[in-house]
Design an enzyme around this catalytic site. Structure first.
Site, PDB file in Angstrom:
ATOM      1  CD  GLU A   1      -2.832  -0.784   2.557  1.00 43.87           C
ATOM      2  OE1 GLU A   1      -2.705   0.245   3.266  1.00 43.87           O
ATOM      3  OE2 GLU A   1      -3.567  -1.730   2.878  1.00 43.87           O
TER       4      GLU A   1
ATOM      5  CG  ASP B   1      -3.507   8.171   7.858  1.00 42.94           C
ATOM      6  OD1 ASP B   1      -3.383   6.938   7.944  1.00 42.94           O
ATOM      7  OD2 ASP B   1      -3.860   8.750   6.815  1.00 42.94           O
TER       8      ASP B   1
ATOM      9  CE1 TYR C   1      -6.790  -1.890   7.280  1.00 45.61           C
ATOM     10  CE2 TYR C   1      -5.730  -1.073   5.295  1.00 45.61           C
ATOM     11  CZ  TYR C   1      -5.770  -1.207   6.671  1.00 45.61           C
ATOM     12  OH  TYR C   1      -4.780  -0.659   7.442  1.00 45.61           O
TER      13      TYR C   1
END
Length: 268
Positions: free
Chosen positions: A49, A60, A175
């Site tokens: 990724e 994040d 995911y």
């Protein structure tokens, strides 16, 4: 057959999970990032990724936020990120590459142009964190039509009612974000991981990869016993931040990748 399909079929024969590594494109700078990118498959990464640097990466945590800032400060942009994939593909045609990030840079690049350029560069899949299924027409649908797999994130808060909507049109792999929070946050228990994987598999035949909070070979091995893939990002990105120079950054990231790979390969 897509690179994802080939990759997971091969791993099934070997009876092991995939190691999915995340690094930010252009971190700490283009040349060092390119060395890391090219070195990851030999160090044991099965899928890579590549983060698309953005000024406001709201999903994040601190480690990857800082990586975005380092990368942008060194002039990285979406065009250079696609250039990295093109360069990678000159010597590697096997390893699936996923671009992960946010819709804003893609929108400014131009959706149609981005899809064309990403496909030409050799990108296999996309994770666009801030684009829910209700906005499939904006990017997911045209991307899939051009052969770019759209990989969905599911979380502990994605309930059984919402899950089919989230997974509709998913491709490549699912995911599973194992903790409610940002990247690099705490980690889920193995019971929670098992329960989540079983729930997703009731709704999808796609491989399930688990990420967020996985830092050590031992932890990766535990997750690898229960899922089709293990995603590690912040632990690798931290090595770049802590390095005293570019060569040390490259060496440390690839060394940790090898350790994680060994952990996963010994898990089953």
């Amino acid at each position: 057959m897509s690179r994802f399909t080939e990759c997971f079929a091969k791993l099934k024969q070997e009876n092991r999970a995939a190691l999915v590594t995340f690094v930010t494109a252009g971190d700490p700078n283009y040349l060092a990032a390119m060395q890391i990118f090219k070195g990851l498959p030999a160090a044991g990464a099965d899928i890579i990724e590549l983060g698309m640097p953005f000024t406001d990466p709201m999903a994040d945590g601190p480690a990857i936020q800082k990586a975005n800032l380092r990368s942008l400060a060194n002039g990285q942009n979406l065009r250079k990120t696609l250039q990295m994939v093109s360069e990678f593909r000159q010597t590697n045609q096997e390893t699936p590459v996923v671009l992960m990030g946010y819709f804003n840079p893609i929108y400014h690049y131009g959706v149609e142009q981005f899809i064309a350029d990403a496909t030409a560069a050799g990108v296999d899949g996309m994770i666009v964190v801030d684009l829910p299924p209700e906005h499939n027409a904006d990017f997911c649908t045209p991307a899939q039509a051009s052969g770019l797999d759209f990989i969905r994130l599911t979380t502990p808060t994605t309930d059984d009612q919402r899950l089919p909507t989230v997974l509709a049109g998913s491709a490549g792999f699912v995911y599973y974000v194992s903790v409610a929070g940002v990247t690099g946050a705490g980690s889920a228990t193995m019971d929670q991981v098992e329960e989540a994987v079983a729930r997703i598999r009731r709704h999808s035949d796609l491989p399930v990869c688990i990420g967020f909070g996985i830092r050590t070979p031992e932890h990766a091995a535990e997750v690898a016993k229960r899922a089709d893939g293990v995603v590690v990002g912040s632990a690798l990105v931290n090595k770049i931040e802590q390095a005293e120079n570019d060569q040390q950054a490259v060496d440390e990231v690839l060394a940790l990748c090898r350790e994680l790979s060994q952990g996963i390969r010994s898990a089953r």
